[in-house]
Write a protein that holds these residues in place. Structure first.
Motif, PDB file in Angstrom:
ATOM      1  N   PRO A  64      -3.125  -2.017   0.737  1.00 46.11           N
ATOM      2  CA  PRO A  64      -3.422  -2.623  -0.007  1.00 46.11           C
ATOM      3  C   PRO A  64      -3.701  -1.237  -0.853  1.00 46.11           C
ATOM      4  N   ASP A  65      -4.447  -0.405  -0.716  1.00 49.68           N
ATOM      5  CA  ASP A  65      -5.133   1.062  -1.577  1.00 49.68           C
ATOM      6  C   ASP A  65      -4.058   1.649  -1.854  1.00 49.68           C
ATOM      7  N   ILE A  66      -2.579   1.746  -0.723  1.00 50.74           N
ATOM      8  CA  ILE A  66      -2.232   2.248  -1.327  1.00 50.74           C
ATOM      9  C   ILE A  66      -0.569   1.733  -2.300  1.00 50.74           C
ATOM     10  N   ALA A  67      -1.006   0.632  -1.673  1.00 53.83           N
ATOM     11  CA  ALA A  67       0.013  -0.222  -3.397  1.00 53.83           C
ATOM     12  C   ALA A  67      -0.813  -0.401  -4.199  1.00 53.83           C
ATOM     13  N   ALA A  68      -1.405  -0.260  -4.120  1.00 48.45           N
ATOM     14  CA  ALA A  68      -2.880  -0.196  -5.423  1.00 48.45           C
ATOM     15  C   ALA A  68      -1.792   1.014  -6.827  1.00 48.45           C
ATOM     16  N   HIS A  69      -1.335   1.709  -6.427  1.00 53.85           N
ATOM     17  CA  HIS A  69      -1.098   2.770  -7.108  1.00 53.85           C
ATOM     18  C   HIS A  69       0.241   2.564  -7.845  1.00 53.85           C
ATOM     19  N   VAL A 111       6.172  -6.440  -5.044  1.00 53.69           N
ATOM     20  CA  VAL A 111       7.195  -7.289  -4.052  1.00 53.69           C
ATOM     21  C   VAL A 111       6.590  -7.591  -3.123  1.00 53.69           C
ATOM     22  N   ARG A 112       6.332  -8.848  -2.301  1.00 51.76           N
ATOM     23  CA  ARG A 112       5.136  -9.557  -0.872  1.00 51.76           C
ATOM     24  C   ARG A 112       6.967  -9.851  -0.245  1.00 51.76           C
ATOM     25  N   LEU A 113       7.234  -9.849   0.911  1.00 45.39           N
ATOM     26  CA  LEU A 113       8.045  -9.845   1.185  1.00 45.39           C
ATOM     27  C   LEU A 113       7.367 -11.158   3.048  1.00 45.39           C
ATOM     28  N   ALA A 114       7.753 -11.684   3.613  1.00 40.99           N
ATOM     29  CA  ALA A 114       7.575 -12.749   4.589  1.00 40.99           C
ATOM     30  C   ALA A 114       8.995 -13.876   4.903  1.00 40.99           C
ATOM     31  N   ASP A 115       8.518 -13.379   6.300  1.00 40.21           N
ATOM     32  CA  ASP A 115      10.148 -13.732   7.079  1.00 40.21           C
ATOM     33  C   ASP A 115      11.351 -13.550   6.559  1.00 40.21           C
ATOM     34  N   GLY A 116      11.265 -12.132   5.773  1.00 38.93           N
ATOM     35  CA  GLY A 116      12.801 -12.534   5.101  1.00 38.93           C
ATOM     36  C   GLY A 116      12.946 -12.734   3.761  1.00 38.93           C
ATOM     37  N   ALA A 148      -1.175  -5.817 -11.112  1.00 39.25           N
ATOM     38  CA  ALA A 148      -2.956  -6.791 -11.670  1.00 39.25           C
ATOM     39  C   ALA A 148      -3.281  -7.833 -11.159  1.00 39.25           C
ATOM     40  N   GLN A 149      -1.664  -8.562 -11.226  1.00 33.72           N
ATOM     41  CA  GLN A 149      -2.407  -9.915 -10.637  1.00 33.72           C
ATOM     42  C   GLN A 149      -2.089  -9.949  -8.934  1.00 33.72           C
ATOM     43  N   ALA A 150      -1.717  -9.162  -8.739  1.00 39.53           N
ATOM     44  CA  ALA A 150      -1.760  -8.605  -6.599  1.00 39.53           C
ATOM     45  C   ALA A 150      -3.078  -8.432  -5.974  1.00 39.53           C
ATOM     46  N   THR A 151      -3.515  -7.910  -7.071  1.00 37.90           N
ATOM     47  CA  THR A 151      -4.364  -7.004  -6.540  1.00 37.90           C
ATOM     48  C   THR A 151      -6.125  -8.030  -5.534  1.00 37.90           C
ATOM     49  N   PRO A 152      -5.961  -8.526  -6.695  1.00 39.96           N
ATOM     50  CA  PRO A 152      -7.218  -9.951  -5.974  1.00 39.96           C
ATOM     51  C   PRO A 152      -6.014 -10.313  -4.917  1.00 39.96           C
ATOM     52  N   ALA A 153      -5.234 -11.499  -4.954  1.00 37.65           N
ATOM     53  CA  ALA A 153      -4.418 -11.631  -3.345  1.00 37.65           C
ATOM     54  C   ALA A 153      -4.439 -10.968  -2.299  1.00 37.65           C
ATOM     55  N   ALA A 154      -5.077  -9.186  -2.363  1.00 35.79           N
ATOM     56  CA  ALA A 154      -4.227  -8.392  -1.616  1.00 35.79           C
ATOM     57  C   ALA A 154      -5.489  -8.800  -0.376  1.00 35.79           C
ATOM     58  N   ALA A 155      -6.787  -7.848  -1.179  1.00 35.99           N
ATOM     59  CA  ALA A 155      -8.701  -8.324  -1.139  1.00 35.99           C
ATOM     60  C   ALA A 155      -8.761  -9.246  -0.471  1.00 35.99           C
TER      61      ALA A 155
END
Lengths: 406, 237
Positions: free
Chosen positions: B206-211, B216-221, B230-237
């Motif tokens: 997440p620290d890298i993605a934050a830049h 985009v999040r992939l799960a199971d293809g 900005a919206q994604a960071t809380p979910a990742a933390a």
């Protein structure tokens, strides 16, 4: 592009020096073997051809045949059936260029403190023409000498050297079987005959002199063999047929009786010797070519290993934009560089080896540009041929598979 | 209207195995406009590396449409794909993928060989980039003589030497320590902001993605999230 690829191929080879060297060694041995073998083979061939040329061209030799006398069959030439008159009759035939009746024998020659045993050929002046033999100095004897059986002699080079050393023999008198003979001339060196005899270890005297003074015979006027030269190779069959007819007639042979003479076609014999030498030369080359093939397979083997080892590198190159043909070219160039360098070293070693063989063994070698070019061309194409498959294998990889390869 | 750099519609990818085809990517849609900085995240096996390989024209989709820079990739042959990889895309790998026996400047200059550019100009351009990335004093070193972070810089220089529109990075910090990883991703951000190069980066940190500015999040293809960072960071933390 090619320059860049060449540079890279060079670096790639440098990264694996021992392996590149060993791969090259296969080529080096192959090429040098081919060149060495061809040099030896062609050297032998050339020697045979020189001997044939020294014998004279379009030649027949007519020998007395075997005769049965009281149940004992005598060997060919044992009974003197051929005569000087036969020779004169043959000379009249169409298509005959020259006829030389000959009576050879062995005698001791003495000059001053030196003596030398050699073959003495009694013959006519035509002998020199038939054998295509030049005089190094002096002049030949003539038909007049033959008619009057003068005591004159022509010396072979070897005999001249052994009897006279540095002295000029022309005009000197030597003794054969105690009779004095004047040296008219010295024959040019002819070298070895096909069977390895020294053709220069001989002297020539008029045939009548030989018969009357040296090797007295109970059959006066008989000769041991007659050398006949035809005008051309094409006329040889006709000449042979007419000679047979003529001699049968002259010897009063009845219909159905065996010939009492033999006619040998020396040119055919010589040609078959030349043919044998040629086949030998080709065989040597063919055997050596096998090692070239083995060298080529060595290149293919190493290139296949190299392609597998460098799969990841191929993947990286493809990922940054190398096309299949770029990869193909890269690996092909490596194979070509290895074979070309191997070739160059092989040529040097082969030529050096051939010269060494000549030096050490005295065997005649003949290094021709065409042999070197051929070895080089074959080796280079072997490199391309055996390098192509691994290179194509590398080029056909899918980038993603190559990149993932561990 | 500007054309998207990447336009992917209904993309599927499956691998043939002995047990039948295994789907890896299922109905993926993605559009990336010039100048974007996109981070793709997802757990192992979510298909993000496969997705990246397809984006980089190293692999082909089983079905669906992929337009790169306005050109239909599916209709291209191998040589044209190689040309795209050479001219439009710069690729940065997790394992650096430098050629061990080539010097750094030769490594950076390598893509230019396949453009038929002469040696002098190749090396001039390579050294220009090495200069820019602070590696000019190491130009004749070999990859094993420098640190991982430096090797990744060299790999980035190699990706940039062809002046690509799109920079693809597959876990570029995966083999680096946190500090060096931050430096590398900061470099991507800088290239994106200063030179307007479109960057797509795969990471699981997440620290890298934050830049990045878009996540985009992939799960199971499948793409399960696509939005601004900005919206994604809380979910990742």
């Amino acid at each position: 592009m090619i320059a860049a690829m060449l540079g890279e191929a060079w670096v790639a080879m440098g990264a694996n020096r021992l392996r590149s060297f060993l791969t090259m060694l296969g080529m080096v041995i192959g090429v040098s073997a081919v060149i060495l073998m061809l040099a030896v083979g062609q050297g032998a061939q050339q020697q045979v051809q020189a001997s044939i040329a020294s014998m004279g061209s379009n030649l027949f030799i007519v020998l007395s045949g075997s005769v049965t006398s009281g149940g004992v069959r005598m060997g060919g030439g044992a009974t003197p059936k051929l005569t000087l008159a036969d020779a004169q009759a043959i000379a009249e035939l169409p298509g005959v260029a020259a006829v030389a009746p000959s009576s050879p024998g062995t005698a001791q020659l003495v000059y001053g403190a030196n003596n030398w045993s050699t073959m003495v050929i009694g013959t006519t002046p035509a002998y020199l023409k038939v054998r295509d033999w030049q005089l190094a100095e002096g002049y030949p004897f003539t038909d007049v000498d033959v008619r009057s059986a003068t005591r004159v002699v022509l010396l072979g080079k070897t005999v001249a050297q052994n009897l006279f050393g540095d002295e000029d023999p022309v005009g000197k008198t030597l003794r054969i079987k105690n009779g004095p003979y004047v040296v008219l001339g010295v024959l040019a060196a002819k070298g070895q005959s096909l069977d390895g005899r020294d053709q220069d270890d001989t002297v020539i005297v008029p045939v009548t002199t030989a018969q009357r003074q040296l090797f007295g015979s109970q059959f006066p006027g008989s000769v041991r063999f007659i050398m006949v030269q035809a005008n051309s190779a094409a006329e040889m069959p006709a000449v042979e047929r007419q000679m047979t007819e003529l001699l049968r007639q002259r010897h009063h042979l009845r219909q159905g009786a065996d010939n009492d003479f033999f006619i040998h076609d020396l040119t055919a014999l010589a040609n078959s010797a030349a043919e044998t030498a040629k086949v030998m030369s080709l065989m040597l080359g063919a055997i050596a070519s096998v090692s070239l093939l083995v060298g080529g397979i060595g290149i293919m083997n190493i290139m296949l290993v190299s392609v597998t080892e460098r799969t990841r590198e191929i993947g990286i190159r493809m990922a940054i934009g190398a096309r299949g043909r770029d990869i193909l070219l890269q690996f092909l160039l490596e194979a070509i560089i290895i074979s070309v360098i191997g070739c160059l070293i092989g040529v040097l070693l082969g030529v050096g080896g051939a010269l060494l063989v000549e030096r050490l063994s005295g065997m005649a070698v003949l290094i021709t540009a065409s042999a070197i070019l051929m070895a080089f061309a074959v080796a280079a194409s072997v490199g391309v041929f055996f390098g192509y498959y691994p290179a194509r294998k590398a080029a056909a990889m899918r980038p993603i598979d190559a990149l993932r390869y561990q | 209207m500007t054309e998207p750099v990447i336009r992917i519609e209904h993309l599927y990818k499956e691998y043939a195995t002995d047990a039948g085809p295994v789907p890896v990517l299922k109905d993926v849609d993605l559009t990336v406009m010039p100048g974007e900085f996109v981070a793709i995240m997802g757990p192992s096996g979510s298909g993000k590396s496969t997705f990246m390989n397809i984006l980089g024209c190293l692999d082909v989709p089983s079905s669906g449409r992929y337009s790169l820079n306005g050109a239909d990739v599916g209709a291209m042959n191998q040589d044209q794909l190689a040309q795209l990889r050479n001219q439009v895309i710069g690729f940065v790998f997790q394992g650096f993928n430098l050629l061990a026996r080539a010097s750094l400047e030769d490594n950076v200059a390598l893509p230019l060989i396949y453009r038929g550019i002469g040696r002098t100009e190749r090396l001039a351009r390579a050294n220009e980039l090495l200069d820019k990335l602070g590696l000019s004093s190491h130009r004749s070193f070999h990859p094993n003589q420098i640190s991982g972070g430096e090797q990744q810089r060299v790999a980035i220089a190699r990706a940039l030497v062809t002046a690509p529109k799109l920079l693809l990075a597959d876990e570029p910090t995966g083999n680096l320590d946190t500090h060096t990883g931050q430096e590398i991703v900061a470099l991507f951000a800088e290239l994106n902001q200063r030179e307007g190069i479109t960057v797509v980066l795969i990471t699981h940190e997440p620290d890298i993605a934050a830049h990045a500015r878009r996540l985009v999040r992939l799960a199971d293809g499948r793409i399960v999230h696509d939005g601004a960072m900005a919206q994604a960071t809380p979910a990742a933390a």
